[in-house]
Structures are given as C-alpha cells and as structure tokens.
Design a protein around this motif. Structure first.
Motif, PDB file in Angstrom:
ATOM      1  N   ASN A  67       0.816  -1.199   0.000  1.00  0.00           N
ATOM      2  CA  ASN A  67       0.000   0.000   0.000  1.00  0.00           C
ATOM      3  C   ASN A  67       0.856   1.258   0.000  1.00  0.00           C
ATOM      4  OD1 ASN A  67      -2.073   1.798   0.186  1.00  0.00           O
ATOM      5  ND2 ASN A  67      -3.125   0.718   1.831  1.00  0.00           N
ATOM      6  N   PRO A  68       1.384   1.628  -1.155  1.00  0.00           N
ATOM      7  CA  PRO A  68       2.215   2.835  -1.203  1.00  0.00           C
ATOM      8  C   PRO A  68       1.430   4.111  -0.874  1.00  0.00           C
ATOM      9  CG  PRO A  68       1.940   1.899  -3.403  1.00  0.00           C
ATOM     10  CD  PRO A  68       1.320   0.957  -2.433  1.00  0.00           C
ATOM     11  N   GLN A  69       0.126   4.106  -1.162  1.00  0.00           N
ATOM     12  CA  GLN A  69      -0.684   5.280  -0.827  1.00  0.00           C
ATOM     13  C   GLN A  69      -0.772   5.457   0.676  1.00  0.00           C
ATOM     14  OE1 GLN A  69      -4.356   4.509  -2.867  1.00  0.00           O
ATOM     15  NE2 GLN A  69      -3.784   5.825  -4.592  1.00  0.00           N
ATOM     16  N   ALA A  70      -0.929   4.351   1.397  1.00  0.00           N
ATOM     17  CA  ALA A  70      -0.983   4.428   2.860  1.00  0.00           C
ATOM     18  C   ALA A  70       0.343   4.938   3.400  1.00  0.00           C
ATOM     19  CB  ALA A  70      -1.305   3.064   3.447  1.00  0.00           C
ATOM     20  N   ARG A  71       1.440   4.517   2.794  1.00  0.00           N
ATOM     21  CA  ARG A  71       2.758   5.001   3.221  1.00  0.00           C
ATOM     22  C   ARG A  71       2.862   6.511   2.995  1.00  0.00           C
ATOM     23  NH1 ARG A  71       7.775   3.148   4.524  1.00  0.00           N
ATOM     24  NH2 ARG A  71       9.529   4.406   3.833  1.00  0.00           N
ATOM     25  N   ARG A  72       2.381   6.987   1.849  1.00  0.00           N
ATOM     26  CA  ARG A  72       2.428   8.431   1.571  1.00  0.00           C
ATOM     27  C   ARG A  72       1.553   9.200   2.561  1.00  0.00           C
ATOM     28  NH1 ARG A  72       2.781   6.567  -3.725  1.00  0.00           N
ATOM     29  NH2 ARG A  72       0.546   6.709  -4.083  1.00  0.00           N
ATOM     30  N   ARG A  73       0.381   8.640   2.884  1.00  0.00           N
ATOM     31  CA  ARG A  73      -0.502   9.297   3.860  1.00  0.00           C
ATOM     32  C   ARG A  73       0.156   9.348   5.233  1.00  0.00           C
ATOM     33  NH1 ARG A  73      -4.613   6.385   1.273  1.00  0.00           N
ATOM     34  NH2 ARG A  73      -4.593   4.828   2.932  1.00  0.00           N
ATOM     35  N   LEU A  74       0.778   8.236   5.623  1.00  0.00           N
ATOM     36  CA  LEU A  74       1.474   8.197   6.906  1.00  0.00           C
ATOM     37  C   LEU A  74       2.604   9.222   6.926  1.00  0.00           C
ATOM     38  CD1 LEU A  74       2.094   6.964   9.680  1.00  0.00           C
ATOM     39  CD2 LEU A  74       3.455   5.219   8.497  1.00  0.00           C
ATOM     40  N   ALA A  75       3.359   9.281   5.846  1.00  0.00           N
ATOM     41  CA  ALA A  75       4.466  10.241   5.764  1.00  0.00           C
ATOM     42  C   ALA A  75       3.944  11.672   5.870  1.00  0.00           C
ATOM     43  CB  ALA A  75       5.245  10.045   4.463  1.00  0.00           C
ATOM     44  N   ALA A  76       2.840  11.966   5.201  1.00  0.00           N
ATOM     45  CA  ALA A  76       2.262  13.314   5.259  1.00  0.00           C
ATOM     46  C   ALA A  76       1.776  13.634   6.674  1.00  0.00           C
ATOM     47  CB  ALA A  76       1.116  13.442   4.259  1.00  0.00           C
ATOM     48  N   ARG A  77       1.158  12.627   7.331  1.00  0.00           N
ATOM     49  CA  ARG A  77       0.688  12.838   8.710  1.00  0.00           C
ATOM     50  C   ARG A  77       1.856  13.100   9.650  1.00  0.00           C
ATOM     51  NH1 ARG A  77      -0.336   8.315  11.758  1.00  0.00           N
ATOM     52  NH2 ARG A  77      -0.597   8.944  13.892  1.00  0.00           N
ATOM     53  N   LEU A  78       2.928  12.338   9.481  1.00  0.00           N
ATOM     54  CA  LEU A  78       4.109  12.545  10.319  1.00  0.00           C
ATOM     55  C   LEU A  78       4.710  13.920  10.085  1.00  0.00           C
ATOM     56  CD1 LEU A  78       5.891   9.072  10.163  1.00  0.00           C
ATOM     57  CD2 LEU A  78       4.342   9.948  11.903  1.00  0.00           C
ATOM     58  N   ARG A  79       4.719  14.369   8.831  1.00  0.00           N
ATOM     59  CA  ARG A  79       5.258  15.705   8.537  1.00  0.00           C
ATOM     60  C   ARG A  79       4.427  16.782   9.238  1.00  0.00           C
ATOM     61  NH1 ARG A  79       6.144  18.738   2.696  1.00  0.00           N
ATOM     62  NH2 ARG A  79       7.045  20.609   3.620  1.00  0.00           N
ATOM     63  N   THR A  80       3.114  16.627   9.217  1.00  0.00           N
ATOM     64  CA  THR A  80       2.238  17.588   9.894  1.00  0.00           C
ATOM     65  C   THR A  80       2.518  17.598  11.396  1.00  0.00           C
ATOM     66  OG1 THR A  80       0.520  17.288   8.234  1.00  0.00           O
ATOM     67  CG2 THR A  80      -0.165  18.210  10.347  1.00  0.00           C
ATOM     68  N   LEU A  81       2.613  16.412  11.993  1.00  0.00           N
ATOM     69  CA  LEU A  81       2.913  16.335  13.425  1.00  0.00           C
ATOM     70  C   LEU A  81       4.255  16.994  13.736  1.00  0.00           C
ATOM     71  CD1 LEU A  81       1.888  12.652  14.252  1.00  0.00           C
ATOM     72  CD2 LEU A  81       0.774  14.734  15.069  1.00  0.00           C
ATOM     73  N   TYR A  82       5.203  16.785  12.880  1.00  0.00           N
ATOM     74  CA  TYR A  82       6.562  17.293  13.106  1.00  0.00           C
ATOM     75  C   TYR A  82       6.641  18.805  12.925  1.00  0.00           C
ATOM     76  CZ  TYR A  82      11.672  17.264  12.861  1.00  0.00           C
ATOM     77  OH  TYR A  82      13.001  17.476  13.099  1.00  0.00           O
TER      78      TYR A  82
END
Length: 190
Positions: A67-82
């Motif tokens: 699920n590369p889309q889920a990975r991209r979503r997770l990465a975007a969420r982590l960037r927002t948190l950071y």
C-alpha cells in the motif's frame, strides 16, 4: 546448474554498499538484491550493514509494497505532526510504529526537513510559553470573578506561589491579602 553464475571480483566490486542500500530502501528485498547483483546472501547483508542500512522485517517490506498510498498518507501525517505540532522524531516513531530512522525516512519522503536539536527546543519553548500565557489569562479571569488563589492552586494542581506568579504575569490587579483563620492580637495585655 546454477542460475546465477559466479561473479568475478571486478563485477562484485562494482556493486557498492551505497547502491545496495538505495535499492533496499526503495523496497527491494535482500533476495532480490542477491538475484540482481549476483553476490551471495551474506555479502549483500554485509554491504548493507557497512552502508548503515536499517533492516526491515518481512512484514514491513510487505506493508511497504502492498500500500504505497498508505505510506504516503502516513508520511504526510508525520510531517504535519513534526512541523505544525512540534513532535520529535522519537514521538513520530511511536506514532508510526517505526524506529527513529524509519520515521526520519518517512518525514523526508513527505518533503519535510529535519530540525536540529536547538530548533526543536526553541519551538517547544515557544509553544510552552504560549500555553502558559493562555493559562495565566484563564486564571486571571477566574480570580477576577472571585476565586481565591488557594482554590485556583488546588484546581490546577499548582502551588500557591505558581498561581501568584501566573497571575502577576497576566497583569492581574490583586485583592488585598486576608488572614484566614482566627484574628491574632499582637499587643500584649498587662
């Protein structure tokens, strides 16, 4: 017959640890690297280790591939948190179920920039100061509505001194001090 003919030392030297690491971090498995490079399994592992590669478990590889889309979503969420909430890499790792290095990789994949420790400390100090100012204004409103300092201290689990300090920071006009309890006569009687 061996499907992978032995590789000469010249060809094996052309496969650098960094190139193996790049392919591995892009999602290739060790078995695939063995097949494409012609190196032995142990040599591939040693070169990945020499390049400082953080190894994945098989389920992490499956998750990465499925699920590369889920990975991209997770990465975007982590960037927002950071970036917007001031989370640390350790906090990102906990949120993502990753290691710090894995969380850092996801952050970079999302286009984020890793802060220095000093930048993180300053960012957190600013956030704490804003929260403390908000608390001071809230205490001031309660105090001006008639609440006592000891009551505010008990409500917020702060010491009386901390409540006074916060009220002063909020420029609160203080009521006169009262002596609670029985009145004491300081004069001695004859």
């Amino acid at each position: 017959m061996n499907p992978h003919p032995p590789v000469t030392s010249d060809a094996s030297e052309a496969v650098t640890p960094e190139s193996l690491r790049t392919q591995y971090e892009s999602g290739a498995t060790v078995e695939e690297l063995v097949a494409t490079s012609g190196l032995s399994y142990g040599t591939v592992l040693n070169r990945l280790h020499d390049a400082g590669t953080e190894m994945r478990t098989s389920w992490q590889t499956r998750r990465l591939r499925q699920n590369p889309q889920a990975r991209r979503r997770l990465a975007a969420r982590l960037r927002t948190l950071y970036e917007q909430h001031g989370a640390t890499l350790t906090e990102l790792a906990a949120a993502a179920g990753e290691t710090r290095r894995g969380a850092r990789r996801l952050l970079l994949e999302a286009g984020g920039t890793v802060r220095t420790t000093q930048q993180s400390l300053r960012m957190r100090a600013v956030a704490r100061a804003a929260e403390r100012h908000k608390l001071a204004l809230s205490l001031r409103a309660r105090y001006e509505a008639g609440a006592t300092v000891p009551d505010l201290a008990r409500e917020h689990s702060y010491s009386v001194a901390t409540v006074y300090r916060l009220l002063h920071q909020a420029d609160t006009r203080m009521r006169p001090h009262h002596h609670h309890g029985p009145a004491r006569d300081m004069r001695k009687r004859p």
